[in-house]
Design a protein around this motif. Sequence first.
Motif, short mmCIF file in Angstrom:
data_model
loop_
_atom_site.label_atom_id
_atom_site.label_comp_id
_atom_site.label_asym_id
_atom_site.label_seq_id
_atom_site.Cartn_x
_atom_site.Cartn_y
_atom_site.Cartn_z
N TYR A 92 0.81 -1.19 0.10
CA TYR A 92 -0.02 0.12 0.09
C TYR A 92 0.78 1.34 -0.11
O TYR A 92 0.64 2.34 -0.90
CB TYR A 92 -0.90 0.17 1.19
CG TYR A 92 -1.82 1.31 1.58
CD1 TYR A 92 -2.83 1.44 0.66
CD2 TYR A 92 -1.36 2.39 2.00
CE1 TYR A 92 -3.83 2.45 0.73
CE2 TYR A 92 -1.92 3.56 2.13
CZ TYR A 92 -3.25 3.65 1.56
OH TYR A 92 -3.87 4.95 1.70
N VAL A 93 1.79 1.50 1.00
CA VAL A 93 2.74 2.34 1.09
C VAL A 93 3.56 2.76 -0.17
O VAL A 93 3.73 3.82 -0.73
CB VAL A 93 3.59 2.36 2.20
CG1 VAL A 93 4.66 3.49 2.52
CG2 VAL A 93 2.72 2.24 3.61
N MET A 94 4.07 1.47 -0.80
CA MET A 94 4.83 1.70 -2.05
C MET A 94 3.85 2.14 -2.97
O MET A 94 4.48 3.10 -3.99
CB MET A 94 5.61 0.57 -2.31
CG MET A 94 6.70 0.14 -1.27
SD MET A 94 7.89 1.36 -0.88
CE MET A 94 8.93 1.23 -2.69
N ARG A 95 2.89 1.83 -3.49
CA ARG A 95 2.05 2.00 -4.52
C ARG A 95 1.65 3.70 -4.28
O ARG A 95 1.50 4.41 -5.03
CB ARG A 95 0.81 1.27 -4.61
CG ARG A 95 1.03 -0.34 -5.33
CD ARG A 95 0.18 -1.16 -4.64
NE ARG A 95 -1.47 -1.07 -4.87
CZ ARG A 95 -1.77 -1.01 -6.19
NH1 ARG A 95 -1.28 -1.50 -7.20
NH2 ARG A 95 -3.27 -0.63 -6.36
N GLU A 128 -9.93 -3.76 -5.63
CA GLU A 128 -8.91 -3.44 -6.35
C GLU A 128 -9.07 -4.73 -7.60
O GLU A 128 -8.68 -4.57 -8.63
CB GLU A 128 -7.49 -3.53 -5.63
CG GLU A 128 -6.37 -3.48 -6.82
CD GLU A 128 -4.95 -3.63 -6.30
OE1 GLU A 128 -3.99 -3.97 -6.99
OE2 GLU A 128 -4.87 -3.63 -5.05
N ILE A 129 -9.08 -5.97 -6.70
CA ILE A 129 -9.26 -7.20 -7.67
C ILE A 129 -10.48 -7.13 -8.48
O ILE A 129 -10.46 -7.11 -9.93
CB ILE A 129 -9.07 -8.49 -6.93
CG1 ILE A 129 -7.73 -8.79 -6.19
CG2 ILE A 129 -9.20 -9.95 -7.87
CD1 ILE A 129 -7.79 -9.72 -5.39
N LEU A 167 -6.55 7.61 3.94
CA LEU A 167 -5.97 6.34 3.66
C LEU A 167 -6.77 5.59 2.81
O LEU A 167 -6.40 5.37 1.61
CB LEU A 167 -5.88 5.39 4.81
CG LEU A 167 -4.86 5.94 5.93
CD1 LEU A 167 -4.88 5.17 7.02
CD2 LEU A 167 -3.34 5.58 5.32
N ILE A 168 -8.22 5.70 2.84
CA ILE A 168 -9.14 5.14 1.74
C ILE A 168 -9.33 5.53 0.84
O ILE A 168 -9.20 5.23 -0.42
CB ILE A 168 -10.51 4.89 2.57
CG1 ILE A 168 -10.17 3.68 3.75
CG2 ILE A 168 -11.68 4.26 1.70
CD1 ILE A 168 -11.71 3.59 4.55
N HIS A 179 -7.90 6.06 -5.28
CA HIS A 179 -7.21 6.95 -6.39
C HIS A 179 -6.01 6.08 -7.14
O HIS A 179 -5.92 5.89 -8.17
CB HIS A 179 -6.19 8.07 -6.00
CG HIS A 179 -5.36 8.88 -6.74
ND1 HIS A 179 -5.92 9.66 -7.67
CD2 HIS A 179 -3.92 8.56 -6.92
CE1 HIS A 179 -4.83 10.12 -8.56
NE2 HIS A 179 -3.62 9.57 -8.10
N VAL A 180 -5.43 5.11 -6.30
CA VAL A 180 -4.46 4.15 -6.79
C VAL A 180 -5.06 3.14 -7.75
O VAL A 180 -4.37 2.55 -8.56
CB VAL A 180 -3.25 3.61 -5.82
CG1 VAL A 180 -2.63 2.73 -6.35
CG2 VAL A 180 -2.74 4.85 -5.15
N ILE A 181 -6.36 2.75 -7.14
CA ILE A 181 -7.12 1.70 -7.66
C ILE A 181 -7.29 2.33 -9.21
O ILE A 181 -7.39 1.59 -10.36
CB ILE A 181 -8.38 1.24 -7.11
CG1 ILE A 181 -7.76 0.41 -5.84
CG2 ILE A 181 -9.26 0.57 -7.88
CD1 ILE A 181 -8.91 -0.15 -4.95
N ALA A 182 -8.09 3.41 -9.29
CA ALA A 182 -8.48 4.13 -10.66
C ALA A 182 -7.13 4.41 -11.39
O ALA A 182 -7.14 4.51 -12.51
CB ALA A 182 -9.03 5.48 -10.25
N ASN A 183 -5.83 4.56 -10.88
CA ASN A 183 -4.79 4.86 -11.50
C ASN A 183 -3.81 4.10 -11.39
O ASN A 183 -2.79 4.29 -10.46
CB ASN A 183 -4.27 6.41 -11.02
CG ASN A 183 -5.26 7.56 -11.46
OD1 ASN A 183 -5.57 7.97 -12.63
ND2 ASN A 183 -6.18 7.74 -10.58
#
Length: 594
Positions: free
Chosen positions: A41-44, A542-543, A574-575, A580-584
Amino acid sequence: MSDFNDFNNEQVAKLPRHLRQFIVEQNYEKYTPIDQAVWRYVMRQNYSYLKHVAYYPYIKGLQRAGLSIEYIPDLQTMNDNLGKIGWGAVTVDGFIPPAAFMEYQAYRVLVIAADIRQINHIEYTPAPDIIHESAGHAPIIADTDYNNYLSYFGSIGAKAMFSSKDFELYEAIRKLSILKEASNVDEAEIAKAEKELKFISENMGEPSEMALLGRLHWWTVEYGLIGTLENPKIYGAGLLSSIGESATCMDPKIKKLWYDINTVNYSYDITQEQPQLFVTPTFQNLIDVLEAFANTMAFRRGGAESVLKAIECKNPSTAVYSSGLQVTGIFTDVGISKNDEVTFIKTTGQSALAFDNKELPGHSKHYHKDGFSSPVGKLKNIDKVLEDHNLDDLSNLGVHIGSTSQLTFESGIEVNGTVKEIIRKNDKTILIAFEQCTVKEANGNILFQPEWGNYDMAVGEKIISVFNGAADKDAYEELTHVSDQLTHKVIYDDATKRLHELYQQVRDIRESGEGQENLESIFSELKTNYRHDWLCALQILEILHHTATDPSLESEIRIYLEMKAANEKEFTKLINDGFHVIANPVTQLIIVED
């Protein structure tokens, strides 16, 4: 340490014994599925955000350092990769003493805390952890100018004089960071540790060399920016590894100041966000500022002021005579003339003599177990300094093996005894040993008398350098500063172990692409038994989002997380960042050819 693992890395293999004592096993298998999810999570998040604001080598630096977004790094892989750029890495238990940390840098070895932050400290932890150390420090190491600065800083920092207060502060910071990362700790215990730390840090007195260097380290290596005041980029590891602060630090309300020697006047608080940050135009500027500060330090200045720093330290340090002789011990007294010249020095307890950082045979801390004292300065009415006298010159003074000699120093100190030994190194006389010797000051005060044994008189006109620690560290066996406070090892209850299993199942489904039909029951168990969890549900979302296999379950989980973000403020950012990362998506690191 015959079983010492050097990871087949040249830099790690060079580490001396007194640094090896801090190394612990990484024990990779102790990382739980939640730990791995926290790393991912942190790295993404970092990758998503930092590709816009990090100094250019960061992203490809991840790969150069053997790091992946998907998994906590394995130390062997990191060493295989860092070895190619002349660096290495080892794992340690939490905070280690600043002088040791500096010395590792001088040896071009990254010190990595073996533990990883708990999920409830996912944005920032005051304790060192593997995210901060490897994802923060390692990627930038690939930049040659920067890694030269880091190792040079280490070599300067390893010589910096401490105050006795610095040792208290180190233990207080270490204690608090351990408590904050431990599970099920009484809040009152944390509050007490915070109060102790606050009291010590508010009563430090004049900052020591190490405290001032610590500031330069903080505002560069940990929280540094590079570029222009208007458009700086992040290179400091504290910012690169804090998904909270790496975003907020670019806010205009955080002042940006040019990094120069005056930065040493800005203290910092490790538990708070920084009110200002410092921007360097180039990494060379960091070296220039460090060099200017080093010129003020005891190891370059010597003299009475530097010996006084050693006395205040109350820990072993080393004074260097102009002849090259090095005296290591706990300094307790110094003679100072009217014109501020050192006239004698004194240590108490185990002391040792060395030359060129190698202990003189027969002059270990066991031989000088009760301390060491000796005059400093020129002989009375003799222009040539004593260290420049060769054996013939000494003989003309009546100083040769077997002779009974009297030497009177300009300070009035008088040495009377039979010459037993003369030690010379590099065309300098560095030590004259006497039997049946009396040493006294001009006022008749006795400094040494015959029944105390042989008298070893150091030779040198001046004290030209004073630095922290022993001259020959391994011979002196400086194996005393490992803190007895160890980081807490977590014992998991059955419910937590089951949560680990759920995280692992989700990871297996994501990586294999199989078993997606089980996601609904996993989510059902999460929302029934683990209402506090948000990250596992986010990974299921995400999956589902990327496979588009169950739109209704995807919608249900999204609503569940949106409600959690709205109602539980500690999870809001956090959520939403997770959405944002799921969309990008950022799953693919750009492959960079060397």
